[in-house]
Scaffold this active site. Structure first.
Site, mmCIF file in Angstrom:
data_model
loop_
_atom_site.group_PDB
_atom_site.id
_atom_site.type_symbol
_atom_site.label_atom_id
_atom_site.label_comp_id
_atom_site.label_asym_id
_atom_site.label_seq_id
_atom_site.Cartn_x
_atom_site.Cartn_y
_atom_site.Cartn_z
ATOM 1 N N ASN A 155 11.379 2.576 -1.031
ATOM 2 C CA ASN A 155 10.484 2.139 -0.058
ATOM 3 C C ASN A 155 11.343 0.586 -0.273
ATOM 4 O O ASN A 155 10.842 0.298 -0.269
ATOM 5 C CB ASN A 155 8.742 1.731 0.670
ATOM 6 C CG ASN A 155 8.806 2.915 1.434
ATOM 7 O OD1 ASN A 155 9.465 3.624 2.010
ATOM 8 N ND2 ASN A 155 7.219 3.450 1.541
ATOM 9 N N ARG A 201 0.411 -1.062 0.213
ATOM 10 C CA ARG A 201 -0.096 0.035 0.038
ATOM 11 C C ARG A 201 0.902 0.885 -0.060
ATOM 12 O O ARG A 201 0.203 2.300 -0.271
ATOM 13 C CB ARG A 201 -1.253 0.362 1.133
ATOM 14 C CG ARG A 201 -2.060 -0.856 1.470
ATOM 15 C CD ARG A 201 -3.448 -0.599 1.883
ATOM 16 N NE ARG A 201 -3.516 -0.530 3.334
ATOM 17 C CZ ARG A 201 -4.217 0.365 3.661
ATOM 18 N NH1 ARG A 201 -5.054 1.189 3.483
ATOM 19 N NH2 ARG A 201 -4.444 0.477 5.106
ATOM 20 N N ASP A 202 2.437 1.516 0.066
ATOM 21 C CA ASP A 202 2.770 2.756 0.111
ATOM 22 C C ASP A 202 4.039 1.899 -1.035
ATOM 23 O O ASP A 202 5.468 2.679 -0.735
ATOM 24 C CB ASP A 202 3.219 3.102 0.606
ATOM 25 C CG ASP A 202 3.477 4.389 1.015
ATOM 26 O OD1 ASP A 202 3.745 4.941 0.346
ATOM 27 O OD2 ASP A 202 4.423 5.113 1.968
ATOM 28 N N LEU A 203 4.032 1.157 -1.506
ATOM 29 C CA LEU A 203 5.594 0.997 -2.732
ATOM 30 C C LEU A 203 5.757 2.578 -3.780
ATOM 31 O O LEU A 203 4.774 2.747 -4.088
ATOM 32 C CB LEU A 203 4.321 -0.250 -3.898
ATOM 33 C CG LEU A 203 6.076 -1.194 -4.833
ATOM 34 C CD1 LEU A 203 7.134 -1.734 -3.773
ATOM 35 C CD2 LEU A 203 5.193 -1.983 -5.195
ATOM 36 N N THR A 260 1.943 6.831 -0.057
ATOM 37 C CA THR A 260 2.218 8.401 -1.337
ATOM 38 C C THR A 260 1.332 8.829 -3.024
ATOM 39 O O THR A 260 1.501 7.852 -3.545
ATOM 40 C CB THR A 260 4.447 8.115 -2.142
ATOM 41 O OG1 THR A 260 4.312 7.750 -0.007
ATOM 42 C CG2 THR A 260 4.349 9.442 -1.930
#
Length: 351
Positions: A183, A177-179, A220
């Site tokens: 990260n 969910r925030d790739l 993001t």
């Protein structure tokens, strides 16, 4: 650490490599799996056994050493828990030991501290000298083979997150969910690992439970899929979150491709949509570009000059389908990238 521990670690390694007496598991030729063989006793880069093994061993005063090979003896080791001096892992599919990374008990820690009257939760992980993929791409142009190595290893990590593994050492399916490139970390062997799972959601078929909080529009903004930006995502469906990861992974592939040298030409690092939105885009900025205008990053034309990287370009397009269910799965991305990455030349960092 006592002098007993290194001897135990060495003994466990010898047992794991099948160099001491132990129970033999007989398997027919059809049941044997092919494994990567990387240990002092390997005669070839591959071997066959009843299962594949990865053994992480630390001797006194030394750094942990990884040994990969085949298992035919002492299957009880496969059920052992990691200790401070040895970690033994077994898998039962061909070459499934190739991308397995293990840690020893005590090498990862957590802490809670207070700064400026604010509680902070700390997770201490391994240090990766190259930093994030974002940092790495800022300073490092890529030869095509290195670009593929980064892409393949990142895809392996995403595929591992997305799949549910059953058994005593299994794991739930996880959507990140925030790739994004910030990260993804680059290890010393120039392979990627996925980090920062603070927004991740887990799902298991047994419980069929999702813990996503009250706000499904997280992550993001620059990397958000269209269904997240326009709030059309199916919040009760775990597959929906995997599809958003695939959209973001396509953007990470674009970042890698842009920094890849083809015929002596390479472009400076830029984030996705750099030419369409401000440096710190708002939800509305991204929604107009991605949902209303249905824009995607411009794929460099020079990728078409390389048969392998042209395949990478096509993969990006298939990660960016507006219909989430039409996008590639992480497993398909992994397998396709592995097929593209067939050249034997060892990747290197250019200076």
């Amino acid at each position: 650490m006592t002098s007993e521990i290194p001897r135990k670690g060495l003994l466990m390694l010898l047992v794991a490599l099948g160099l001491t007496k132990g129970g033999v598991v007989k398997a027919s030729k059809d049941q044997l799996v092919n494994c990567t063989c990387e240990n002092p006793h390997c005669k070839k880069p591959t071997c066959q056994g009843a299962w594949c093994t990865v053994v992480l061993v630390r001797e006194q005063g030394g750094h942990p050493q990884v040994h990969r090979g085949c298992g035919n003896m002492n299957p009880e080791l496969c059920l052992g828990r990691p200790t401070e001096f040895v970690h033994h892992h077994c898998c039962y599919r061909s070459f499934c030991n190739h991308n397995v990374s293990l840690v020893l008990e005590g090498f990862i820690a957590s802490d809670m501290t207070s700064r400026n009257s604010s509680t902070q939760l700390w997770l201490i992980t391994h240090f990766h000298e190259h930093g994030s993929l974002y940092d790495f791409l800022q300073r490092q142009p890529l030869e095509p083979q290195l670009a593929l190595r980064l892409a393949v290893s990142a895809a392996c990590g995403l595929a591992h997150l997305h799949v549910e593994i059953f058994g005593t050492q299994g794991k739930p399916a996880i959507a990140h969910r925030d790739l994004k490139s910030r990260n993804v970390l680059v290890k010393s062997d120039l392979q990627c690992c996925i980090a920062d799972l603070g927004l991740a959601v887990m799902h298991s078929q047994g419980s069929d439970y999702l813990d996503i909080g009250n706000n499904p529009r997280v992550g993001t903004k620059r990397y958000m899929a269209p269904e997240v930006l326009d709030e059309q995502i199916r919040t009760d469906c775990f597959e929906s979150y995997k599809w958003t990861d695939v959209w973001a992974f396509g953007l990470v592939l674009w970042e890698i491709a842009r920094r890849t040298i083809i015929n002596g030409i390479v472009e400076d690092y830029k984030p996705p949509f750099y030419d369409m939105v401000p440096n710190d885009p708002s939800f509305d900025d991204m929604k107009k570009v991605v949902c209303t205008d249905q824009q995607t990053p411009t794929i460099p034309n020079r990728l078409a000059a390389d048969p392998v990287l042209s395949g990478l370009a096509q993969m990006m397009r298939e990660c960016w389908y507006p219909n989430p269910s039409a996008r590639l799965t992480a497993l398909r991305i992994k397998k396709t990238l592995q097929k593209l990455s067939h050249h034997p030349e060892k990747p290197k960092v250019t200076h």
